[in-house]
Design a protein around this motif. Structure first.
Motif, PDB file in Angstrom:
ATOM      1  N   PRO A 178      -3.088 -33.042  -6.925  1.00 41.57           N
ATOM      2  CA  PRO A 178      -3.656 -33.667  -5.723  1.00 41.57           C
ATOM      3  C   PRO A 178      -2.722 -34.706  -5.126  1.00 41.57           C
ATOM      4  N   ARG A 179      -2.776 -34.831  -3.816  1.00 40.47           N
ATOM      5  CA  ARG A 179      -1.978 -35.840  -3.121  1.00 40.47           C
ATOM      6  C   ARG A 179      -2.725 -37.149  -2.964  1.00 40.47           C
ATOM      7  N   GLU A 180      -4.067 -37.062  -2.831  1.00 38.56           N
ATOM      8  CA  GLU A 180      -4.865 -38.253  -2.565  1.00 38.56           C
ATOM      9  C   GLU A 180      -5.395 -38.877  -3.846  1.00 38.56           C
ATOM     10  N   VAL A 205     -21.428 -40.154 -13.790  1.00 47.09           N
ATOM     11  CA  VAL A 205     -19.996 -40.150 -13.473  1.00 47.09           C
ATOM     12  C   VAL A 205     -19.585 -38.792 -12.921  1.00 47.09           C
ATOM     13  N   ARG A 206     -18.769 -38.816 -11.867  1.00 46.39           N
ATOM     14  CA  ARG A 206     -18.216 -37.596 -11.287  1.00 46.39           C
ATOM     15  C   ARG A 206     -16.705 -37.757 -11.105  1.00 46.39           C
ATOM     16  N   ASP A 207     -16.007 -36.638 -11.235  1.00 48.54           N
ATOM     17  CA  ASP A 207     -14.574 -36.588 -10.920  1.00 48.54           C
ATOM     18  C   ASP A 207     -14.458 -36.162  -9.460  1.00 48.54           C
ATOM     19  N   TRP A 208     -13.709 -36.911  -8.650  1.00 52.69           N
ATOM     20  CA  TRP A 208     -13.684 -36.688  -7.210  1.00 52.69           C
ATOM     21  C   TRP A 208     -12.369 -36.071  -6.754  1.00 52.69           C
ATOM     22  N   LEU A 209     -12.478 -35.115  -5.828  1.00 48.55           N
ATOM     23  CA  LEU A 209     -11.339 -34.349  -5.332  1.00 48.55           C
ATOM     24  C   LEU A 209     -11.434 -34.257  -3.812  1.00 48.55           C
ATOM     25  N   HIS A 210     -10.387 -34.711  -3.117  1.00 46.29           N
ATOM     26  CA  HIS A 210     -10.407 -34.610  -1.657  1.00 46.29           C
ATOM     27  C   HIS A 210     -10.361 -33.154  -1.236  1.00 46.29           C
ATOM     28  N   VAL A 211     -11.144 -32.797  -0.224  1.00 44.96           N
ATOM     29  CA  VAL A 211     -11.302 -31.394   0.159  1.00 44.96           C
ATOM     30  C   VAL A 211      -9.984 -30.757   0.589  1.00 44.96           C
ATOM     31  N   ASP A 212      -9.084 -31.519   1.207  1.00 40.00           N
ATOM     32  CA  ASP A 212      -7.802 -30.939   1.618  1.00 40.00           C
ATOM     33  C   ASP A 212      -6.920 -30.635   0.407  1.00 40.00           C
ATOM     34  N   ASP A 213      -6.985 -31.482  -0.620  1.00 41.83           N
ATOM     35  CA  ASP A 213      -6.279 -31.170  -1.865  1.00 41.83           C
ATOM     36  C   ASP A 213      -6.865 -29.912  -2.506  1.00 41.83           C
ATOM     37  N   HIS A 214      -8.182 -29.787  -2.448  1.00 39.65           N
ATOM     38  CA  HIS A 214      -8.830 -28.600  -3.005  1.00 39.65           C
ATOM     39  C   HIS A 214      -8.399 -27.337  -2.262  1.00 39.65           C
ATOM     40  N   TYR A 238      -9.112 -21.004 -13.205  1.00 39.44           N
ATOM     41  CA  TYR A 238      -8.362 -22.250 -13.056  1.00 39.44           C
ATOM     42  C   TYR A 238      -9.329 -23.373 -12.695  1.00 39.44           C
ATOM     43  N   LEU A 239      -9.312 -24.462 -13.462  1.00 36.41           N
ATOM     44  CA  LEU A 239     -10.129 -25.625 -13.163  1.00 36.41           C
ATOM     45  C   LEU A 239      -9.350 -26.580 -12.268  1.00 36.41           C
ATOM     46  N   ILE A 240     -10.024 -27.061 -11.215  1.00 37.70           N
ATOM     47  CA  ILE A 240      -9.381 -27.900 -10.206  1.00 37.70           C
ATOM     48  C   ILE A 240     -10.102 -29.242 -10.143  1.00 37.70           C
ATOM     49  N   GLY A 241      -9.396 -30.294 -10.510  1.00 38.46           N
ATOM     50  CA  GLY A 241      -9.985 -31.628 -10.499  1.00 38.46           C
ATOM     51  C   GLY A 241      -9.002 -32.666 -10.014  1.00 38.46           C
ATOM     52  N   GLY A 242      -9.526 -33.842  -9.665  1.00 39.09           N
ATOM     53  CA  GLY A 242      -8.691 -34.884  -9.097  1.00 39.09           C
ATOM     54  C   GLY A 242      -8.245 -35.952 -10.073  1.00 39.09           C
ATOM     55  N   ARG A 243      -8.764 -35.911 -11.326  1.00 40.98           N
ATOM     56  CA  ARG A 243      -8.505 -36.979 -12.307  1.00 40.98           C
ATOM     57  C   ARG A 243      -8.917 -38.336 -11.725  1.00 40.98           C
ATOM     58  N   GLN A 244     -10.030 -38.362 -11.008  1.00 46.82           N
ATOM     59  CA  GLN A 244     -10.491 -39.575 -10.339  1.00 46.82           C
ATOM     60  C   GLN A 244     -11.976 -39.789 -10.656  1.00 46.82           C
ATOM     61  N   GLU A 245     -12.283 -40.176 -11.883  1.00 47.94           N
ATOM     62  CA  GLU A 245     -13.669 -40.382 -12.282  1.00 47.94           C
ATOM     63  C   GLU A 245     -14.188 -41.726 -11.772  1.00 47.94           C
ATOM     64  N   ARG A 246     -15.408 -41.688 -11.237  1.00 50.56           N
ATOM     65  CA  ARG A 246     -16.083 -42.901 -10.794  1.00 50.56           C
ATOM     66  C   ARG A 246     -17.578 -42.743 -11.061  1.00 50.56           C
ATOM     67  N   ASN A 259     -13.069 -23.326 -10.724  1.00 50.50           N
ATOM     68  CA  ASN A 259     -14.207 -24.243 -10.818  1.00 50.50           C
ATOM     69  C   ASN A 259     -13.703 -25.636 -10.475  1.00 50.50           C
ATOM     70  N   CYS A 260     -14.353 -26.277  -9.527  1.00 49.00           N
ATOM     71  CA  CYS A 260     -13.838 -27.553  -9.016  1.00 49.00           C
ATOM     72  C   CYS A 260     -14.777 -28.701  -9.331  1.00 49.00           C
ATOM     73  N   SER A 261     -14.232 -29.905  -9.253  1.00 46.21           N
ATOM     74  CA  SER A 261     -15.040 -31.107  -9.355  1.00 46.21           C
ATOM     75  C   SER A 261     -15.594 -31.472  -7.979  1.00 46.21           C
ATOM     76  N   ASN A 262     -16.313 -32.581  -7.881  1.00 41.22           N
ATOM     77  CA  ASN A 262     -16.961 -32.973  -6.634  1.00 41.22           C
ATOM     78  C   ASN A 262     -15.949 -33.173  -5.513  1.00 41.22           C
ATOM     79  N   ASN A 263     -16.166 -32.501  -4.399  1.00 41.40           N
ATOM     80  CA  ASN A 263     -15.311 -32.650  -3.224  1.00 41.40           C
ATOM     81  C   ASN A 263     -15.872 -33.719  -2.290  1.00 41.40           C
ATOM     82  N   TYR A 264     -14.978 -34.281  -1.483  1.00 43.24           N
ATOM     83  CA  TYR A 264     -15.379 -35.197  -0.419  1.00 43.24           C
ATOM     84  C   TYR A 264     -14.338 -35.106   0.683  1.00 43.24           C
ATOM     85  N   GLY A 265     -14.686 -35.602   1.867  1.00 45.66           N
ATOM     86  CA  GLY A 265     -13.740 -35.562   2.974  1.00 45.66           C
ATOM     87  C   GLY A 265     -14.439 -35.249   4.287  1.00 45.66           C
ATOM     88  N   PRO A 266     -13.679 -34.918   5.348  1.00 46.97           N
ATOM     89  CA  PRO A 266     -14.249 -34.633   6.669  1.00 46.97           C
ATOM     90  C   PRO A 266     -15.165 -33.411   6.657  1.00 46.97           C
TER      91      PRO A 266
END
Length: 361
Positions: A323-325, A235-244, A261-269, A198-205
């Protein structure tokens, strides 16, 4: 010999992967990663509105990549495909995903996300049962889901973990919650070796322009209003799609059968912070106007969850992923990609999608 980097325990011998929804946003990122890592990838996509062959540019002529236009609801076709391609791993990303669309047309989400998943599970189970014992042991069915199945959190406390009870708020999240339960049932009832994430919000190309970040980028470039639900405080936690995509490969090849497995970016905004950050990046890159002046607040949508936040400690500790980003580096790369790839998004913006209620968050 495995070409995967060892990280602790031996990995299953997964080399031939079927990816559903592979022409979509996250699916195409997964296909790019797997092809680059020399997996044999069979990409299945029905090519509905969010599936785009242009997102697979550069892969269609690769010897280790095959695209098949197919519906996950066609169990017989999918079973034949798995058999003929000697598939030893399935990554299930095909889904209807947009909350606004689910509010307007919930039945489509039940058909694809619930019934489609069940039919794919049936096809996979039949294929898996016909494999030799060693291949049955190493096989994985990876179901990719969302943090929205957990409902929402208070603004000031709490995070989602693998033990968080389900409490979906929209037809979309309810349909994904149902599909999660069916995947677990096929593991418990039939022994199918599944893993879930289960993932958080993705973003990217290659993100379809109805979603918040691409919508804001493209509206701003065109000088159009930037619609934000309510006061933009959600508020959403953001995860770059390539990291996902990297995380999903880890779950497929190293995840323990039956585990989530929960997948998140630890990047809340907040949503407003996201929109303002995009405006500031565009101010620096294209100038011409102060893009924050385009922001307009609109009436909130029904059942709008306040906050999502994931604790990814389990995948970090057990599978060695992180995550790298950061959100700042990933967002800058995303804005630059949309500026450099008008040939991908302009046909979408100028075609049948214009005038729909797209992605205000």
């Amino acid at each position: 010999m495995s070409f995967l980097e060892p990280i602790g325990t031996p990995t299953p011998r997964i080399r031939r992967v079927l990816v559903t929804g592979g022409a979509g946003f996250i699916g195409s990122a997964v296909c790019r990663l797997l092809v680059a890592k020399r997996y044999h990838v069979v990409c299945v996509d029905k090519l509905t509105y969010a599936g785009n062959l242009a997102s697979l540019h550069g892969m269609l002529d690769k010897p280790n990549f095959r695209f098949v236009a197919a519906d996950i609801g066609d169990a017989a076709h999918l079973h034949r495909l798995m058999r003929d391609e000697r598939i030893d791993g399935v990554m299930h990303l095909a889904a209807e995903t947009h909350v606004d669309r689910s509010i307007d047309s919930p039945a489509a989400f039940v058909e694809t996300n619930v019934l489609g998943t069940v039919r794919l599970l049936d096809a996979t189970l039949e294929h898996w049962r016909g494999l030799p014992e060693a291949r049955r042991r190493d096989f994985r069915f990876h179901h990719i889901s969302t943090d929205e199945v957990f409902g929402d959190l208070p603004f000031d406390s709490g995070v989602f973990t693998e033990e968080t009870p389900y409490a979906p708020s929209s037809p979309y999240s309810a349909s994904k919650a149902a599909s999660d339960h069916f995947v677990r049932a096929w593991h418990e009832t039939y022994g199918l070796p599944v893993v879930l994430s289960n993932c958080s919000n993705n973003y990217g190309p290659h993100h379809f322009p109805e979603k918040l970040i691409p919508l804001v980028i493209l509206n701003a470039l065109e000088g159009r209003e930037l619609p934000v639900y309510g006061k933009g405080a959600n508020v959403r936690d953001w995860l770059h799609v390539d990291d996902h995509a990297e995380a999903l490969e880890r779950v497929l090849t190293r995840g323990k059968a039956g585990e989530t497995y929960l997948i998140g970016g630890r990047q809340e905004r907040t949503n407003l912070q996201v929109v303002e950050a995009i405006c500031d990046l565009l101010d620096a890159r294209v100038g011409q106007r102060r893009h924050r002046d385009l922001i307009r607040f609109v009436a909130d949508r029904p059942g709008h969850d306040r906050r999502y936040a994931i604790d990814p400690s389990k995948i970090e500790a057990e599978l060695g992923w992180e995550p790298r980003e950061t959100f700042e580096t990933g967002l800058a790369k995303t804005v630059d990609w949309y500026l450099a790839n008008r040939d991908w998004w302009e046909p979408i913006r100028s075609g049948a999608y214009r005038g729909e209620r797209l992605g205000v968050l």
